[in-house]
Write an enzyme that holds these catalytic residues in place. Sequence first.
Site, mmCIF file in Angstrom:
data_model
loop_
_atom_site.group_PDB
_atom_site.id
_atom_site.type_symbol
_atom_site.label_atom_id
_atom_site.label_comp_id
_atom_site.label_asym_id
_atom_site.label_seq_id
_atom_site.Cartn_x
_atom_site.Cartn_y
_atom_site.Cartn_z
ATOM 1 N N LYS A 45 75.272 67.989 58.906
ATOM 2 C CA LYS A 45 74.085 68.749 58.472
ATOM 3 C C LYS A 45 74.434 69.544 57.213
ATOM 4 C CE LYS A 45 72.259 72.381 60.851
ATOM 5 N NZ LYS A 45 72.388 73.525 59.913
ATOM 6 N N ASP A 68 77.686 76.039 61.984
ATOM 7 C CA ASP A 68 78.612 77.008 61.378
ATOM 8 C C ASP A 68 78.227 78.443 61.770
ATOM 9 O OD1 ASP A 68 76.382 77.229 59.774
ATOM 10 O OD2 ASP A 68 77.430 76.956 57.865
ATOM 11 N N SER A 69 77.171 78.556 62.600
ATOM 12 C CA SER A 69 76.861 79.856 63.213
ATOM 13 C C SER A 69 78.049 80.326 64.051
ATOM 14 C CB SER A 69 75.608 79.756 64.090
ATOM 15 O OG SER A 69 75.727 78.685 65.012
ATOM 16 N N GLU A 96 64.264 76.527 59.405
ATOM 17 C CA GLU A 96 64.669 77.830 59.960
ATOM 18 C C GLU A 96 63.771 78.943 59.425
ATOM 19 O OE1 GLU A 96 68.876 78.588 60.065
ATOM 20 O OE2 GLU A 96 68.588 80.652 60.733
ATOM 21 N N GLU A 104 72.759 72.243 54.130
ATOM 22 C CA GLU A 104 71.665 73.167 53.799
ATOM 23 C C GLU A 104 71.203 72.982 52.358
ATOM 24 O OE1 GLU A 104 72.711 77.267 54.601
ATOM 25 O OE2 GLU A 104 73.305 76.809 56.660
HETATM 26 O O1 KIV Z 1 74.666 76.990 62.382
HETATM 27 C C1 KIV Z 1 73.789 76.765 63.228
HETATM 28 O O2 KIV Z 1 73.987 76.963 64.428
HETATM 29 C C2 KIV Z 1 72.516 76.234 62.753
HETATM 30 C C3 KIV Z 1 71.364 76.171 63.698
HETATM 31 C C4 KIV Z 1 71.081 77.345 64.454
HETATM 32 C C5 KIV Z 1 70.190 75.513 63.132
HETATM 33 O O3 KIV Z 1 72.423 75.838 61.638
#
Ligand code: KIV
Length: 258
Positions: free
Chosen positions: A110, A42-43, A177, A112
């Site tokens: 994934k 989600d980056s 992270e 968090e």
């Molecule tokens: O959102 C993302 O790209 C991430 C990674 C950089 C670990 O969570």
Amino acid sequence: MSQKINKFINKKKKTKLVCLTAYSKNIAEEIDQFADLILVGDSLGSVLYNFTTTRKVTLNMMIKHANSVRLGVSKSLMVVDMPYNTYRTKSEALKNCKKLMKETKCDAVKLEGGIKIKNIIETLTKNKIPVMGHLGLLPQSVRGKFKSKGKSDREIKQIMRDAKIIEKAGVFSIVLECVASDLSKKITKEAKIPTIGIGSSVHCDGQVLVTDDLIGLTNSKIKFVKKYVNTKSLIKKGVQKFRSEVLKKKYPTKKYSY
Ligand code: KIV
């Protein structure tokens, strides 16, 4: 657990794991042969849309980008981030993860968090949805400045406890992270599953970076980002040449015309 995920877990202690992000087919296609895992992170909210927080990323945005990435991934494990506010309760998480898995054909999701999402991880894994965990700096929870984690006694205890809890709840791997080096080393030693570091030292079982950062497509100044190639300058060179040839009527020659 799928064969692909078991293969990923079994690499712990044998070889380092290489993980990269992708938001589109073209990048995914280029990195697939070099990666063990490709994350649709989600980056993408900050990297592609200039959002100041990943909280603005929606499930539909993740599905659209994951659909594109899926076209370029044939060998790596494909993991997709569940965005903010899509896994607040067990039923919400199950509904949204099922939708994401069905519509994108990704291998895993994934999430968090630590103890707060223990029940959610348990529900998902019991329903055969493979989950990757994410501890340390949690971009979906950060307000204000991004800081490293795991230096104070309180944080060390909390992150260590969270790692044990989410491993027990069934995650197949944990992203760490911005976690202090000593703590990453300890978690990696004690966990049976692979830890994947981002700014968390060489002691982790593998590393992940945002591909756009490492190929120099962003202007990231984050401490852990190493720019391995300057893609911006290559783009500039190619586009300048095209412009010059168009202006001089050198392009298109007969070869490039019907
Ligand atoms: O959102 C993302 O790209 C991430 C990674 C950089 C670990 O969570």
